[in-house]
Design a protein around this motif. Structure first.
Motif, PDB file in Angstrom:
ATOM      1  N   ASN A 113       0.843  -1.185   0.000  1.00 38.58           N
ATOM      2  CA  ASN A 113       0.000   0.000   0.000  1.00 38.58           C
ATOM      3  C   ASN A 113       0.881   1.239   0.000  1.00 38.58           C
ATOM      4  O   ASN A 113       1.985   1.233   0.542  1.00 38.58           O
ATOM      5  N   LEU A 114       0.393   2.301  -0.596  1.00 36.68           N
ATOM      6  CA  LEU A 114       1.143   3.554  -0.664  1.00 36.68           C
ATOM      7  C   LEU A 114       1.489   4.073   0.733  1.00 36.68           C
ATOM      8  O   LEU A 114       2.518   4.724   0.926  1.00 36.68           O
ATOM      9  N   LEU A 115       0.659   3.744   1.727  1.00 38.40           N
ATOM     10  CA  LEU A 115       0.925   4.189   3.098  1.00 38.40           C
ATOM     11  C   LEU A 115       2.165   3.530   3.691  1.00 38.40           C
ATOM     12  O   LEU A 115       2.718   4.008   4.668  1.00 38.40           O
ATOM     13  N   ARG A 116       2.586   2.425   3.131  1.00 43.75           N
ATOM     14  CA  ARG A 116       3.768   1.726   3.632  1.00 43.75           C
ATOM     15  C   ARG A 116       5.059   2.233   2.990  1.00 43.75           C
ATOM     16  O   ARG A 116       6.123   1.723   3.275  1.00 43.75           O
ATOM     17  N   SER A 117       4.964   3.228   2.123  1.00 45.37           N
ATOM     18  CA  SER A 117       6.178   3.749   1.487  1.00 45.37           C
ATOM     19  C   SER A 117       7.023   4.487   2.522  1.00 45.37           C
ATOM     20  O   SER A 117       6.517   5.021   3.501  1.00 45.37           O
ATOM     21  N   THR A 118       8.307   4.511   2.293  1.00 45.01           N
ATOM     22  CA  THR A 118       9.210   5.173   3.232  1.00 45.01           C
ATOM     23  C   THR A 118       9.624   6.559   2.763  1.00 45.01           C
ATOM     24  O   THR A 118      10.433   7.207   3.410  1.00 45.01           O
ATOM     25  N   LEU A 119       9.045   7.009   1.678  1.00 44.70           N
ATOM     26  CA  LEU A 119       9.424   8.319   1.148  1.00 44.70           C
ATOM     27  C   LEU A 119       8.900   9.462   2.007  1.00 44.70           C
ATOM     28  O   LEU A 119       9.551  10.489   2.141  1.00 44.70           O
ATOM     29  N   VAL A 120       7.713   9.277   2.562  1.00 43.89           N
ATOM     30  CA  VAL A 120       7.081  10.314   3.375  1.00 43.89           C
ATOM     31  C   VAL A 120       6.703   9.676   4.714  1.00 43.89           C
ATOM     32  O   VAL A 120       6.116   8.598   4.737  1.00 43.89           O
ATOM     33  N   PRO A 121       7.026  10.299   5.844  1.00 47.01           N
ATOM     34  CA  PRO A 121       6.646   9.718   7.135  1.00 47.01           C
ATOM     35  C   PRO A 121       5.126   9.643   7.272  1.00 47.01           C
ATOM     36  O   PRO A 121       4.417  10.597   6.938  1.00 47.01           O
ATOM     37  N   THR A 122       4.630   8.499   7.725  1.00 49.77           N
ATOM     38  CA  THR A 122       3.193   8.312   7.886  1.00 49.77           C
ATOM     39  C   THR A 122       2.871   8.028   9.348  1.00 49.77           C
ATOM     40  O   THR A 122       3.741   7.652  10.118  1.00 49.77           O
ATOM     41  N   PRO A 123       1.606   8.191   9.733  1.00 52.18           N
ATOM     42  CA  PRO A 123       1.225   8.000  11.131  1.00 52.18           C
ATOM     43  C   PRO A 123       1.418   6.580  11.653  1.00 52.18           C
ATOM     44  O   PRO A 123       1.557   6.380  12.841  1.00 52.18           O
ATOM     45  N   GLY A 124       1.410   5.587  10.818  1.00 59.52           N
ATOM     46  CA  GLY A 124       1.610   4.224  11.286  1.00 59.52           C
ATOM     47  C   GLY A 124       0.950   3.210  10.385  1.00 59.52           C
ATOM     48  O   GLY A 124       0.170   3.555   9.496  1.00 59.52           O
TER      49      GLY A 124
END
Length: 138
Positions: A113-124
């Protein structure tokens, strides 16, 4: 200053290319951040809505086991439209007391999923939601 250096200092032909090389990565990171956080907020809203649907449906159950089963079916129905949703990625806790039923839903963001990318910090990688509905008075 020599004649060649004066001419190079006045030459503006390469400035657009240099500005693009400097600003394009920043612009792309900003755009990617907007997409990732947009997807996060959409998924978080879907998880909260699924928890609400589960709690609302659970009040119709006859006993604790029936309430849990009804809540899980409602959650799965609600999350069915979410892209990449898999039942094994969610965990549901249904608790109750004399006045209310509470549904706690935790959804693990799927791999890829795009949320698992490491390019941009995500909430979790885990999105949690809680919903409580009152039981009808007997």
């Amino acid at each position: 200053m020599t004649k060649t250096s004066t001419r190079l200092a006045r030459d503006r032909r390469g400035t657009a290319m240099i500005e693009t090389a400097l600003l394009l990565p920043l612009f792309l990171m900003l755009l990617l951040g907007i997409l990732i956080y947009g997807q996060y907020f959409l998924l978080a809203h879907s998880v909260q809505q699924a928890a609400n649907d589960g709690a609302r449906a659970a009040i119709t159950g006859l006993d604790a086991a029936d309430r849990r089963a009804v809540a899980i079916r409602a959650i799965d129905r609600s999350m069915h439209g979410v892209g990449g949703y898999r039942r094994e990625l969610r965990s549901v806790l249904v608790s109750e007391n004399a006045q209310a039923v509470t549904v706690d839903l935790a959804y693990h963001v799927p791999e890829g999923n795009l949320l698992r990318s490491t390019l941009v910090p995500t909430p979790g990688d885990i999105i949690r939601a809680t919903a409580t509905f009152e039981l009808p008075a007997e």
